[in-house]
Scaffold this motif. Structure first.
Motif, PDB file in Angstrom:
ATOM      1  N   TYR A 130       0.823  -1.210   0.034  1.00 43.74           N
ATOM      2  CA  TYR A 130      -0.026   0.010   0.101  1.00 43.74           C
ATOM      3  C   TYR A 130       0.772   1.193   0.135  1.00 43.74           C
ATOM      4  N   GLU A 131       2.104   1.234   0.657  1.00 45.77           N
ATOM      5  CA  GLU A 131       2.787   2.513   0.812  1.00 45.77           C
ATOM      6  C   GLU A 131       3.362   2.624  -0.757  1.00 45.77           C
ATOM      7  N   PHE A 132       3.738   1.474  -1.155  1.00 44.60           N
ATOM      8  CA  PHE A 132       4.492   1.562  -2.726  1.00 44.60           C
ATOM      9  C   PHE A 132       3.317   2.284  -3.540  1.00 44.60           C
ATOM     10  N   GLU A 148      13.884   0.888 -12.931  1.00 43.63           N
ATOM     11  CA  GLU A 148      13.339   1.859 -12.164  1.00 43.63           C
ATOM     12  C   GLU A 148      12.182   1.036 -11.278  1.00 43.63           C
ATOM     13  N   PHE A 149      11.682   0.387 -11.529  1.00 46.54           N
ATOM     14  CA  PHE A 149      10.632  -0.484 -10.497  1.00 46.54           C
ATOM     15  C   PHE A 149      11.518  -0.870  -9.378  1.00 46.54           C
ATOM     16  N   MET A 150      12.590  -1.702  -9.521  1.00 43.13           N
ATOM     17  CA  MET A 150      13.208  -2.264  -8.495  1.00 43.13           C
ATOM     18  C   MET A 150      13.868  -1.212  -7.549  1.00 43.13           C
ATOM     19  N   ASP A 151      14.293  -0.270  -8.391  1.00 48.78           N
ATOM     20  CA  ASP A 151      15.036   1.077  -7.424  1.00 48.78           C
ATOM     21  C   ASP A 151      13.677   1.579  -6.686  1.00 48.78           C
ATOM     22  N   ALA A 152      12.704   1.837  -7.121  1.00 55.37           N
ATOM     23  CA  ALA A 152      11.772   2.404  -6.304  1.00 55.37           C
ATOM     24  C   ALA A 152      10.979   1.543  -5.064  1.00 55.37           C
ATOM     25  N   LEU A 153      11.381   0.367  -5.468  1.00 51.53           N
ATOM     26  CA  LEU A 153      11.030  -0.696  -4.301  1.00 51.53           C
ATOM     27  C   LEU A 153      12.082  -0.312  -2.974  1.00 51.53           C
ATOM     28  N   GLU A 169      13.195   2.210  -2.134  1.00 46.72           N
ATOM     29  CA  GLU A 169      13.046   3.471  -1.043  1.00 46.72           C
ATOM     30  C   GLU A 169      11.723   3.210  -0.054  1.00 46.72           C
ATOM     31  N   ILE A 170      11.001   2.264  -0.271  1.00 44.30           N
ATOM     32  CA  ILE A 170      10.044   1.703   0.765  1.00 44.30           C
ATOM     33  C   ILE A 170      10.506   1.595   2.178  1.00 44.30           C
ATOM     34  N   GLU A 171      10.047   2.251   3.066  1.00 45.28           N
ATOM     35  CA  GLU A 171      10.368   1.801   4.459  1.00 45.28           C
ATOM     36  C   GLU A 171      10.316   0.526   4.851  1.00 45.28           C
ATOM     37  N   PRO A 172      11.147  -0.046   5.533  1.00 39.21           N
ATOM     38  CA  PRO A 172      11.129  -1.685   5.734  1.00 39.21           C
ATOM     39  C   PRO A 172       9.864  -1.668   6.970  1.00 39.21           C
ATOM     40  N   ALA A 173       8.913  -2.434   6.748  1.00 41.25           N
ATOM     41  CA  ALA A 173       7.954  -2.818   7.665  1.00 41.25           C
ATOM     42  C   ALA A 173       8.289  -3.894   8.459  1.00 41.25           C
TER      43      ALA A 173
END
Length: 411
Positions: free
Chosen positions: A141-143, A348-353, A355-359
């Motif tokens: 959801y954050e993504f 670009e998709f993998m780079d954006a992943l 940046e997600i804060e680890p939950a």
């Protein structure tokens, strides 16, 4: 003395309800009731899903239908009756791909849509098929709410003419089940005949993990499991209930190899034809629908897991270390996607992943007793969703009322 969680949540919910009761009707008292006005605009919103799903003896609301109801309730109320929303479910206006095309063409104003159907018009959305991209639903959801996805949604609008106003998941993470043994690591999949969707990503994933991907119509799956034509399948907990698949599956591993996005879309040309204030009502309605869909999925998934556990299905959650073994499947799928949509889109998709804060993730590598702590959180999830939804409605209505009073010189 500490309050019990149940009492605290009940108290908060009561406060919200009282606040709505006391403030909203008073603020709207000077207005003519919405019911007495004739609608100037109408919205047809369609989905291919049924309205309810059966879990044991309970009939629970389908998440697409929950989103539609929340959208209708908010838009008709916030527009003060200027917009009427007509709901169509159960493929009454066509299947998923057909209602998407109808929305693109402006035949209907609004519909649900999944990534698989949108990929026919925007191929780059296939990056969501990369396995083990997300650790849990919170990350997903954050993504969806982040900059990368919002930019993608803008590109989809330019390519297709439909604007995404709500984003959620299409029924939960897909997981592996089988009749042979519990799957703890990728090695446990070797040699298992697994029924899967006939997409290159799913087939490549299974082949990389050493399983034997097998194509079958879903209607044939029960008998194929019963006769040993296949050993297992991969699907979300709710789908395990369809056609009573669980009766032929002993082991279910929550590996979470895939989770796909689902959307509510509107025809952008139609949306821009509305007055600015009503455009905002529709966009706000999308946010409300998004909250309703996400909450419904999370709560019904918990109920489904509890039901599977009661029916004797052994549910296992891999440890983080065990889950890492499955990620060998990522690279082959990424290479295939690179040949389809370009390496740049994949990177670009993998780079954006990243940046997600680890939950926080569950790391207990034991069979899950779903009747214990896991399902006890379901009522809290539902109550929290109700709180968020109620607060959102209150804040938006108060904002509009204040603006109206300022315009009329009342304040």
């Amino acid at each position: 003395m500490k309050r019990k969680p149940e009492k605290l949540l009940a108290l908060l919910l009561t406060m919200v309800i009282l606040f709505i009761y006391q403030s909203v009707p008073v603020a709207a008292a000077a207005e003519k009731p919405a019911e007495s006005k004739t609608a100037e605009y109408s919205i047809s919103i369609a989905c291919s899903s049924t309205e309810y799903t059966t879990i044991g003896t309970n009939a629970v609301m389908n998440f697409n239908y929950a989103a539609q109801l929340a959208f209708k309730n908010y838009v008709e109320s916030a527009s003060e009756g200027k917009i009427a929303v007509n709901i169509y479910t159960n493929s009454s206006l066509g299947n998923a791909s057909e209602i998407l095309l109808q929305c693109m063409q402006g035949v209907i104003e609004c519909s649900t849509a999944g990534d698989s159907d949108l990929s026919n018009y925007y191929p780059n959305i296939q990056v969501f098929t990369i396995p083990y991209a997300f650790e849990n639903r919170a990350e997903f959801y954050e993504f969806l709410d982040g900059a990368y996805s919002q930019n993608m949604f803008d590109e989809i609008a330019k390519s297709t003419g439909v604007k995404i106003i709500a984003a959620f998941d299409n029924g939960g993470f897909r997981n592996f089940s089988n009749n042979i043994h519990q799957i703890h690591t990728a090695d446990d999949l070797k040699g298992l005949k697994i029924r899967c969707m006939q997409s290159a990503s799913y087939i490549t994933t299974l082949e990389t993990l050493g399983a034997v991907p097998t194509g079958l119509a879903f209607s044939e799956l029960y008998s194929a499991l019963q006769t040993g034509v296949v050993d297992g399948q991969e699907n979300s907990p709710l789908v395990m209930l369809d056609n009573s698949i669980y009766e032929q599956q002993k082991y279910y591993t929550l590996d979470g190899h895939s989770i796909s996005p689902a959307f509510i879309i509107v025809n952008e040309k139609w949306l821009r034809s509305l007055p600015d204030d009503l455009q905002q009502v529709v966009l706000d309605g999308g946010k409300i629908a998004q909250t309703a869909a996400r909450g419904t999925i999370a709560s019904t998934e918990g109920m489904a897991l509890n039901f599977l556990n009661e029916k004797g299905v052994e549910i296992y959650t891999p440890t983080q270390e065990e889950r890492e073994t499955f990620k060998v499947a990522q690279q082959p799928v990424m290479e295939w996607l690179g040949s389809e949509i370009g390496d740049k889109a994949v990177s670009e998709f993998m780079d954006a992943l990243i940046e997600i804060e680890p939950a926080d993730t569950q790391t207990v590598g034991t069979s899950v007793n779903v009747s214990g702590d896991r399902t006890n959180v379901v009522p809290y999830i539902v109550m929290i969703v109700l709180l968020v939804l109620a607060l959102a409605v209150v804040l938006i209505k108060l904002k509009r009322t204040i603006k109206k009073y300022e315009t009329n010189g009342i304040i």
